[in-house]
Write a protein that holds these residues in place. Sequence first.
Motif, PDB file in Angstrom:
ATOM      1  N   SER A 171      23.159  43.069  33.186  1.00  0.00           N
ATOM      2  CA  SER A 171      22.903  41.641  33.396  1.00  0.00           C
ATOM      3  C   SER A 171      23.515  40.802  32.281  1.00  0.00           C
ATOM      4  O   SER A 171      24.133  39.768  32.533  1.00  0.00           O
ATOM      5  CB  SER A 171      21.400  41.376  33.449  1.00  0.00           C
ATOM      6  OG  SER A 171      20.826  42.106  34.502  1.00  0.00           O
ATOM      7  N   GLY A 210      27.406  40.799  32.468  1.00  0.00           N
ATOM      8  CA  GLY A 210      27.864  39.980  33.594  1.00  0.00           C
ATOM      9  C   GLY A 210      27.713  38.495  33.297  1.00  0.00           C
ATOM     10  O   GLY A 210      28.644  37.712  33.495  1.00  0.00           O
ATOM     11  N   MET A 232      30.901  35.911  32.805  1.00  0.00           N
ATOM     12  CA  MET A 232      31.109  34.832  33.769  1.00  0.00           C
ATOM     13  C   MET A 232      31.173  33.481  33.056  1.00  0.00           C
ATOM     14  O   MET A 232      31.977  32.627  33.383  1.00  0.00           O
ATOM     15  CB  MET A 232      29.975  34.806  34.790  1.00  0.00           C
ATOM     16  CG  MET A 232      30.026  35.904  35.819  1.00  0.00           C
ATOM     17  SD  MET A 232      31.563  35.938  36.736  1.00  0.00           S
ATOM     18  CE  MET A 232      32.278  37.439  36.103  1.00  0.00           C
ATOM     19  N   SER A 281      29.835  41.685  38.648  1.00  0.00           N
ATOM     20  CA  SER A 281      29.760  40.244  38.853  1.00  0.00           C
ATOM     21  C   SER A 281      31.025  39.721  39.526  1.00  0.00           C
ATOM     22  O   SER A 281      30.984  38.711  40.230  1.00  0.00           O
ATOM     23  CB  SER A 281      29.469  39.515  37.544  1.00  0.00           C
ATOM     24  OG  SER A 281      30.265  40.013  36.522  1.00  0.00           O
ATOM     25  N   ALA A 310      27.444  36.445  38.461  1.00  0.00           N
ATOM     26  CA  ALA A 310      26.399  37.260  37.843  1.00  0.00           C
ATOM     27  C   ALA A 310      25.032  36.741  38.258  1.00  0.00           C
ATOM     28  O   ALA A 310      24.854  35.551  38.464  1.00  0.00           O
ATOM     29  CB  ALA A 310      26.527  37.211  36.322  1.00  0.00           C
ATOM     30  N   SER A 311      24.088  37.646  38.422  1.00  0.00           N
ATOM     31  CA  SER A 311      22.704  37.210  38.596  1.00  0.00           C
ATOM     32  C   SER A 311      21.863  38.010  37.622  1.00  0.00           C
ATOM     33  O   SER A 311      22.251  39.105  37.208  1.00  0.00           O
ATOM     34  CB  SER A 311      22.241  37.429  40.033  1.00  0.00           C
ATOM     35  OG  SER A 311      22.094  38.796  40.277  1.00  0.00           O
ATOM     36  N   MET A 333      20.672  41.549  38.602  1.00  0.00           N
ATOM     37  CA  MET A 333      21.633  42.425  39.283  1.00  0.00           C
ATOM     38  C   MET A 333      21.638  43.841  38.704  1.00  0.00           C
ATOM     39  O   MET A 333      22.088  44.766  39.364  1.00  0.00           O
ATOM     40  CB  MET A 333      23.027  41.823  39.248  1.00  0.00           C
ATOM     41  CG  MET A 333      23.699  41.841  37.898  1.00  0.00           C
ATOM     42  SD  MET A 333      25.340  41.127  38.093  1.00  0.00           S
ATOM     43  CE  MET A 333      25.985  41.315  36.461  1.00  0.00           C
TER      44      MET A 333
END
Lengths: 313, 311
Positions: free
Chosen positions: A76, A79, A83, A230, A236-237, A240
């Motif tokens: 996470s 990502g 991003m 991502s 990205a979350s 994730m």
Amino acid sequence: MTFVTQLSQKAWIWSFVGMFMVWLATAVYTGGKGSADVISAALSFATFTVIVGIGQMFVITTGPGNVDLSIPSTISLSGAVAMKIMDGSNGMLVVGFAISMACGLAVGLFNYTLIRVLRIPPIIATLSSSFLILSTAIAYGRGLKIKPPPLLAEFTTAQILGVPVLAIVIIMFAAVMSIVLHRTFYGRAVLAIGQNARAAWLAGINVERIRFMTYVLSALLAALCGFFLSGFSGGASLNMGQEYLLASIAVVVIGGTSVAGGKSNVPGIWGAAMFMFLLVTMLNTFGASAGIRLIMTGLIIVAVITIAGGEEA
Amino acid sequence: MLAQLSSPKFLRAALPAASFTVLLAAIFYVQPRAMSYFGMNLMLQYTVPIALATIAQMFIITVNDLDLSIGAFVGLTACIGATLLADTPLLGTLALAACVAAYAGLGALIHWRNLPSIVVTLGMSFVWLGIAVLILPTPGGTAPGWVKALMGLKVPYVPFPIIAAIVIGLVVHVALMRSSYGAVLRGVGGNPKAVGRAGWSLLKAKMTMYAAAGFFGVLSGLSLIGLTSAADAHIADRYTLYAIAGVILGGGEFTGGRVSPVGAVIGALTLALTGSFLTFLRISPDWQIGAQGGILIIVLALRALINRREA
């Protein structure tokens, strides 16, 4: 005949047998419709599990008690940071990748420092650090809705004749890591430590340096997974990485690596990752509800570990 | 006297209580209004389910295992409590008893095949979650009236969570630390071979500890819905981490059967307080789990310092 017997003695073969059987069951049920697409999708999704699975495998190989629980939060964080830095621009791709790797390196260093300086079991060390990493990711990536650079999105979703490009890259990477595990000093040292840390130390292996490299490797691969993931999923979350905690451990175990350490293989990780995805696909095609899918996934992992057995008493 | 007070043994035992006191003092300093019956009640209300889950984890850690499914399990028992137990009490009780039996079965399986508990419980966490989703696909249900009444108890002068925490700590302390079979159970974590040679059944010991963990997991789930009054399959996902952190904060060692029930309860109290502390400092809730991780690391660092002096 000897070929078949030889093959059946390889620990990794069973994950491929399972994978094939699950795929066949799905194909029979659907009358063969879309069976090729299923394989293609499985390759795509399994790729990410394989990336973190390889890192987890090296960690698990170093012996009982060694597990990296910080993989999901590292995915996470990597990502989110990548991003935000790249901000959807192709020109920043290299910078974003470098910073993503730097995140991984920092996590690996931190994990190892906790294990070494505080002398706490790796499970607790990586668990505590995962709290901090996840918080950083949440605070940093709040309200993050940035699209990945087009080039990254294209690369992670590209296919050649229905075969995902990223999967091909990671298959080659897995082959390299297999050589690293079985043919290089580092890989053999990891195996030796897993078999008997004291004997490995007496044989002149710098145990601490090898452990350090292993935790850094695992964190780097988690960061790599976060970077590609991502790109693949259009941004990205923060959650994730969540599913990769179980997945990274499960593929290692189902792939035939001994949880007691010292006995590992890379091909099994691919077989197991494909098996896990195809299993969920099969249950989906059979019309199973979310609850049933979860129960089946859990039960199969418990069944596999029960059959494989634990460390010799 | 001074030598005694600065001995590693005493320092180690005092660490959980000291960290709790420091945190509480910091909260009172930042927000003096918290120093009231109402304030304490509010800050500590979730202590009870967290403490019960921590005790459950402690039983597992006592026998050198680790339970990564306790959060999902608490979620499942909460779902059963808010549906079956509320609608058809008999069926609900049976279902909860089956949950405890399943935990004992897991203990037997892990012992029989000498399996790594992490992998087994990680797999089981999916099973618990799956069953919970089947029982309660969307958040809802209602807690049985008596559970709500018990958790909403207003005791004069001392807030209910504190009394509940003291009772939980003492009961488990007497059962595990003061009884003769409790010593055997802890011995299984310390030296299983010796316990086995002395004629005790290791299988029975492991099943007992897992069943006890399951029982406290059920209590945790029920007390949780007593506070929230509705349930959800994911209601207690964080409890897996809380429970491990609570045991460690409470001075439990990871191996060797060295645990402390009273410490574990204090650890749970400390964790429950961290959230309030950050709110009072106006730190965003984003950093809540991070701060809990930070406190965990600080306490572990202090313990490493103490242990080094001993060596």
